[in-house]
Enzyme design. Sequence first.
Site, PDB file in Angstrom:
ATOM      1  N   ASP A  31       0.861  -1.188   0.000  1.00 18.93           N
ATOM      2  CA  ASP A  31       0.000   0.000   0.000  1.00 18.93           C
ATOM      3  C   ASP A  31       0.901   1.242   0.000  1.00 18.93           C
ATOM      4  O   ASP A  31       1.888   1.315   0.752  1.00 18.93           O
ATOM      5  CB  ASP A  31      -0.907  -0.001   1.236  1.00 18.93           C
ATOM      6  CG  ASP A  31      -2.048   1.003   1.109  1.00 18.93           C
ATOM      7  OD1 ASP A  31      -3.200   0.560   1.114  1.00 18.93           O
ATOM      8  OD2 ASP A  31      -1.776   2.221   1.006  1.00 18.93           O
ATOM      9  N   ILE A  32       0.559   2.214  -0.831  1.00 17.21           N
ATOM     10  CA  ILE A  32       1.402   3.408  -0.966  1.00 17.21           C
ATOM     11  C   ILE A  32       1.314   4.304   0.277  1.00 17.21           C
ATOM     12  O   ILE A  32       2.214   5.118   0.518  1.00 17.21           O
ATOM     13  CB  ILE A  32       1.010   4.189  -2.258  1.00 17.21           C
ATOM     14  CG1 ILE A  32       2.173   5.004  -2.765  1.00 17.21           C
ATOM     15  CG2 ILE A  32      -0.233   5.037  -2.044  1.00 17.21           C
ATOM     16  CD1 ILE A  32       1.956   5.546  -4.180  1.00 17.21           C
ATOM     17  N   GLU A  96     -12.395   3.471  -1.175  1.00 17.16           N
ATOM     18  CA  GLU A  96     -11.960   4.638  -1.941  1.00 17.16           C
ATOM     19  C   GLU A  96     -11.542   4.268  -3.356  1.00 17.16           C
ATOM     20  O   GLU A  96     -11.666   5.087  -4.271  1.00 17.16           O
ATOM     21  CB  GLU A  96     -10.798   5.339  -1.214  1.00 17.16           C
ATOM     22  CG  GLU A  96     -11.265   6.022   0.069  1.00 17.16           C
ATOM     23  CD  GLU A  96     -10.124   6.614   0.873  1.00 17.16           C
ATOM     24  OE1 GLU A  96      -8.945   6.342   0.538  1.00 17.16           O
ATOM     25  OE2 GLU A  96     -10.422   7.334   1.836  1.00 17.16           O
ATOM     26  N   VAL A  97     -10.992   3.058  -3.506  1.00 19.83           N
ATOM     27  CA  VAL A  97     -10.596   2.601  -4.844  1.00 19.83           C
ATOM     28  C   VAL A  97     -11.563   1.498  -5.256  1.00 19.83           C
ATOM     29  O   VAL A  97     -11.682   0.471  -4.567  1.00 19.83           O
ATOM     30  CB  VAL A  97      -9.142   2.079  -4.843  1.00 19.83           C
ATOM     31  CG1 VAL A  97      -8.775   1.541  -6.225  1.00 19.83           C
ATOM     32  CG2 VAL A  97      -8.168   3.183  -4.428  1.00 19.83           C
ATOM     33  N   HIS A 101     -10.211  -4.966  -3.139  1.00 23.27           N
ATOM     34  CA  HIS A 101      -8.870  -5.210  -2.592  1.00 23.27           C
ATOM     35  C   HIS A 101      -8.964  -5.598  -1.129  1.00 23.27           C
ATOM     36  O   HIS A 101      -9.741  -5.028  -0.376  1.00 23.27           O
ATOM     37  CB  HIS A 101      -7.964  -3.990  -2.770  1.00 23.27           C
ATOM     38  CG  HIS A 101      -8.572  -2.712  -2.297  1.00 23.27           C
ATOM     39  ND1 HIS A 101      -9.505  -2.005  -3.038  1.00 23.27           N
ATOM     40  CD2 HIS A 101      -8.406  -2.013  -1.154  1.00 23.27           C
ATOM     41  CE1 HIS A 101      -9.872  -0.933  -2.373  1.00 23.27           C
ATOM     42  NE2 HIS A 101      -9.231  -0.912  -1.213  1.00 23.27           N
ATOM     43  N   HIS A 103      -7.018  -5.621   2.300  1.00 24.88           N
ATOM     44  CA  HIS A 103      -5.877  -5.075   3.044  1.00 24.88           C
ATOM     45  C   HIS A 103      -5.337  -6.169   3.961  1.00 24.88           C
ATOM     46  O   HIS A 103      -6.111  -6.838   4.656  1.00 24.88           O
ATOM     47  CB  HIS A 103      -6.319  -3.916   3.950  1.00 24.88           C
ATOM     48  CG  HIS A 103      -6.808  -2.702   3.229  1.00 24.88           C
ATOM     49  ND1 HIS A 103      -6.028  -1.575   3.056  1.00 24.88           N
ATOM     50  CD2 HIS A 103      -7.996  -2.418   2.655  1.00 24.88           C
ATOM     51  CE1 HIS A 103      -6.723  -0.651   2.413  1.00 24.88           C
ATOM     52  NE2 HIS A 103      -7.928  -1.135   2.162  1.00 24.88           N
TER      53      HIS A 103
HETATM   54  P1  5GP Z   1      -9.818   1.601   0.480  1.00 26.13           P
HETATM   55  O1  5GP Z   1     -10.078   2.824   1.337  1.00 26.13           O
HETATM   56  O2  5GP Z   1     -10.470   1.716  -0.874  1.00 26.13           O
HETATM   57  O3  5GP Z   1     -10.115   0.303   1.189  1.00 26.13           O
HETATM   58  O4  5GP Z   1      -8.252   1.566   0.292  1.00 26.13           O
HETATM   59  C1  5GP Z   1      -7.578   2.041  -0.827  1.00 26.13           C
HETATM   60  C2  5GP Z   1      -6.107   1.872  -0.529  1.00 26.13           C
HETATM   61  O5  5GP Z   1      -5.381   2.002  -1.736  1.00 26.13           O
HETATM   62  C3  5GP Z   1      -5.555   2.912   0.449  1.00 26.13           C
HETATM   63  O6  5GP Z   1      -4.982   2.251   1.574  1.00 26.13           O
HETATM   64  C4  5GP Z   1      -4.520   3.668  -0.375  1.00 26.13           C
HETATM   65  O7  5GP Z   1      -3.387   4.050   0.374  1.00 26.13           O
HETATM   66  C5  5GP Z   1      -4.185   2.673  -1.465  1.00 26.13           C
HETATM   67  N1  5GP Z   1      -3.759   3.298  -2.713  1.00 26.13           N
HETATM   68  C6  5GP Z   1      -4.409   4.289  -3.370  1.00 26.13           C
HETATM   69  N2  5GP Z   1      -3.748   4.613  -4.501  1.00 26.13           N
HETATM   70  C7  5GP Z   1      -2.661   3.782  -4.561  1.00 26.13           C
HETATM   71  C8  5GP Z   1      -1.602   3.643  -5.505  1.00 26.13           C
HETATM   72  O8  5GP Z   1      -1.504   4.333  -6.508  1.00 26.13           O
HETATM   73  N3  5GP Z   1      -0.665   2.700  -5.233  1.00 26.13           N
HETATM   74  C9  5GP Z   1      -0.746   1.896  -4.108  1.00 26.13           C
HETATM   75  N4  5GP Z   1       0.238   0.998  -3.943  1.00 26.13           N
HETATM   76  N5  5GP Z   1      -1.728   2.018  -3.204  1.00 26.13           N
HETATM   77  C10 5GP Z   1      -2.689   2.949  -3.418  1.00 26.13           C
END
Ligand code: 5GP
Length: 140
Positions: A31-32, A96-97, A101, A103
């Site tokens: 995760d970035i 958010e994405v 996915h 975690h």
């Molecule tokens: P969500 O809130 O959708 O469960 O988590 C999205 C995750 O994707 C976040 O933890 C965020 O840091 C990670 N993320 C977003 N953009 C990128 C990216 O471009 N590269 C990587 N490696 N992680 C990302």
Amino acid sequence: MDPYTIFADIIAGRAPASRVYEDEDVLAFMDIRPVTPGHLLVVPKVVARNLAELDPEIGGKLFRVGQRLAAALRAGEVGCDGVNFFLADGVTAGQEVFHVHLHVIPRTPGDGFGLRARPTSPPRADLDYLAASIRGALPR
Ligand code: 5GP
């Protein structure tokens, strides 16, 4: 909803990522914005914006790969002594994405990660009622 996400570019190799594991169906990368050191994301290679769109076979694979990664996090240099799996399905759940996915979050004492919640203590009858209702809504 636009099916494009940054994860599609990562899977295709068009965007950089620190890759940890890959097979024909699944990719895992760092995760970035890690919430703890070693925080990983496991994604299906096919586009699935949410759980409803995800082939359950691939969903099973996400979990299996997550299990192996958890073992690596415990055994390797990260050296955590606990792991959380977290999956946000939908905006309200914190997604958010919009590419499913999982975690995989290594845990050490005092690392600051946590979920906020207000547990309640409903009577058994309420639990039984909702159990039956949810059972009735299970997809075939
Ligand atoms: P969500 O809130 O959708 O469960 O988590 C999205 C995750 O994707 C976040 O933890 C965020 O840091 C990670 N993320 C977003 N953009 C990128 C990216 O471009 N590269 C990587 N490696 N992680 C990302």
